[in-house]
Write a protein that holds these residues in place. Structure first.
Motif, mmCIF file in Angstrom:
data_model
loop_
_atom_site.group_PDB
_atom_site.id
_atom_site.type_symbol
_atom_site.label_atom_id
_atom_site.label_comp_id
_atom_site.label_asym_id
_atom_site.label_seq_id
_atom_site.Cartn_x
_atom_site.Cartn_y
_atom_site.Cartn_z
ATOM 1 N N THR A 127 110.995 -41.720 6.000
ATOM 2 C CA THR A 127 109.844 -41.275 6.605
ATOM 3 C C THR A 127 108.569 -42.051 6.382
ATOM 4 O O THR A 127 108.327 -42.565 5.242
ATOM 5 C CB THR A 127 109.558 -39.886 6.537
ATOM 6 N N TRP A 128 107.616 -42.143 7.432
ATOM 7 C CA TRP A 128 106.328 -42.927 7.517
ATOM 8 C C TRP A 128 105.639 -42.163 6.070
ATOM 9 O O TRP A 128 104.824 -42.973 5.437
ATOM 10 C CB TRP A 128 105.816 -43.105 8.674
ATOM 11 N N ALA A 182 98.311 -43.004 10.504
ATOM 12 C CA ALA A 182 98.971 -41.684 10.481
ATOM 13 C C ALA A 182 100.602 -41.845 10.868
ATOM 14 O O ALA A 182 101.651 -40.968 10.435
ATOM 15 C CB ALA A 182 98.165 -40.785 11.389
ATOM 16 N N ASP A 183 100.835 -42.817 11.721
ATOM 17 C CA ASP A 183 102.073 -43.218 12.185
ATOM 18 C C ASP A 183 102.787 -44.561 11.854
ATOM 19 O O ASP A 183 101.899 -45.639 11.551
ATOM 20 C CB ASP A 183 102.154 -43.027 13.881
ATOM 21 N N GLU A 184 103.987 -44.709 12.236
ATOM 22 C CA GLU A 184 104.508 -46.028 11.752
ATOM 23 C C GLU A 184 103.710 -47.017 12.720
ATOM 24 O O GLU A 184 103.296 -46.845 13.794
ATOM 25 C CB GLU A 184 105.920 -46.082 12.262
ATOM 26 N N LEU A 243 99.847 -54.632 17.291
ATOM 27 C CA LEU A 243 99.197 -53.997 16.010
ATOM 28 C C LEU A 243 98.170 -54.769 15.370
ATOM 29 O O LEU A 243 97.068 -54.246 14.913
ATOM 30 C CB LEU A 243 100.568 -53.899 15.121
ATOM 31 N N VAL A 244 98.210 -56.051 15.288
ATOM 32 C CA VAL A 244 97.191 -56.927 14.719
ATOM 33 C C VAL A 244 95.769 -56.783 15.613
ATOM 34 O O VAL A 244 94.726 -56.544 14.975
ATOM 35 C CB VAL A 244 97.482 -58.367 14.710
ATOM 36 N N ALA A 245 95.994 -56.704 16.759
ATOM 37 C CA ALA A 245 94.792 -56.820 17.699
ATOM 38 C C ALA A 245 93.902 -55.257 17.455
ATOM 39 O O ALA A 245 92.852 -55.209 17.304
ATOM 40 C CB ALA A 245 95.244 -57.029 19.037
ATOM 41 N N SER A 246 95.106 -54.270 17.335
ATOM 42 C CA SER A 246 94.351 -53.004 17.220
ATOM 43 C C SER A 246 93.579 -52.983 15.744
ATOM 44 O O SER A 246 92.504 -52.268 15.669
ATOM 45 C CB SER A 246 95.387 -51.744 17.100
#
Length: 191
Positions: A59-60, A144-146, A154-157
């Protein structure tokens, strides 16, 4: 701007967890390079880098509690060298930054406006995200999540809230998107 290889660890690299991303990539991760599936080559590179590949059942929340960096390795970058991965882990830990493997863009990129092909974009300022993307424990604990399977998103965020260091990866770390590109990568990494 991209940085170069970084290795503050003369002996064994620190512990890290790794996720091989094969979801949302069609069947290509199961194509063969040098007689092995791309996804297997990516997992072996993690292991050789001292990174513990995670099973799908973890789990994450358990990953967050481990307090270790997390290495995201795209199965479509199967020949990323283990020493490059280990170097990126070391950099992420030493500087508490997200480390992103990149390659220069060599394709011709065109702008499209109103359905028409327009001017050529200058490649000088463009990069392609490859593997790995290393998240230091401070970033892992805040997610909080994977992190998902889209490394570019992902990198942009994460770049809006965390420091990101771009490191130019060797040519063998290139991302493949077709059987023809696998053949080119196989020739590049033969021997």
């Amino acid at each position: 701007m991209t940085d170069t290889l970084f290795d503050p660890y003369e002996d064994d690299p620190p512990p890290a967890l790794g996720i091989v991303l094969d979801v949302d990539r069609g069947s290509l991760p199961y194509a063969l390079i040098h007689g092995e599936a791309l996804v297997a080559c990516a997992a072996w590179a993690l292991g050789e880098a001292g990174v513990t590949p995670l099973d799908n059942g973890i789990t994450w929340d358990a990953v967050r509690r481990a307090d270790e960096p997390v290495v995201l390795h795209d199965a479509l970058c199967p020949m990323t060298p283990a020493d490059f991965i280990a170097s990126c882990v070391g950099r992420a830990l030493a500087e508490d930054v997200i480390v992103v493997g990149t390659r220069p863009v060599t394709d011709t990129i065109k702008r499209i406006a109103d359905g028409l092909v327009g001017e050529t974009v200058d490649r000088e300022g463009l990069i392609s995200i490859v593997s790995p993307v290393v998240l230091p424990p401070s970033v892992v604990s805040m997610l909080a999540d994977e992190p998902g399977t889209d490394l570019v998103a992902l990198v942009a965020s994460l770049a809006t809230t965390h420091r990101v260091v771009l490191v130019e990866a060797p040519a063998s770390a290139r991302r493949v998107t077709s059987a023809e590109e696998i053949a080119v990568l196989e020739a590049l990494t033969a021997g």
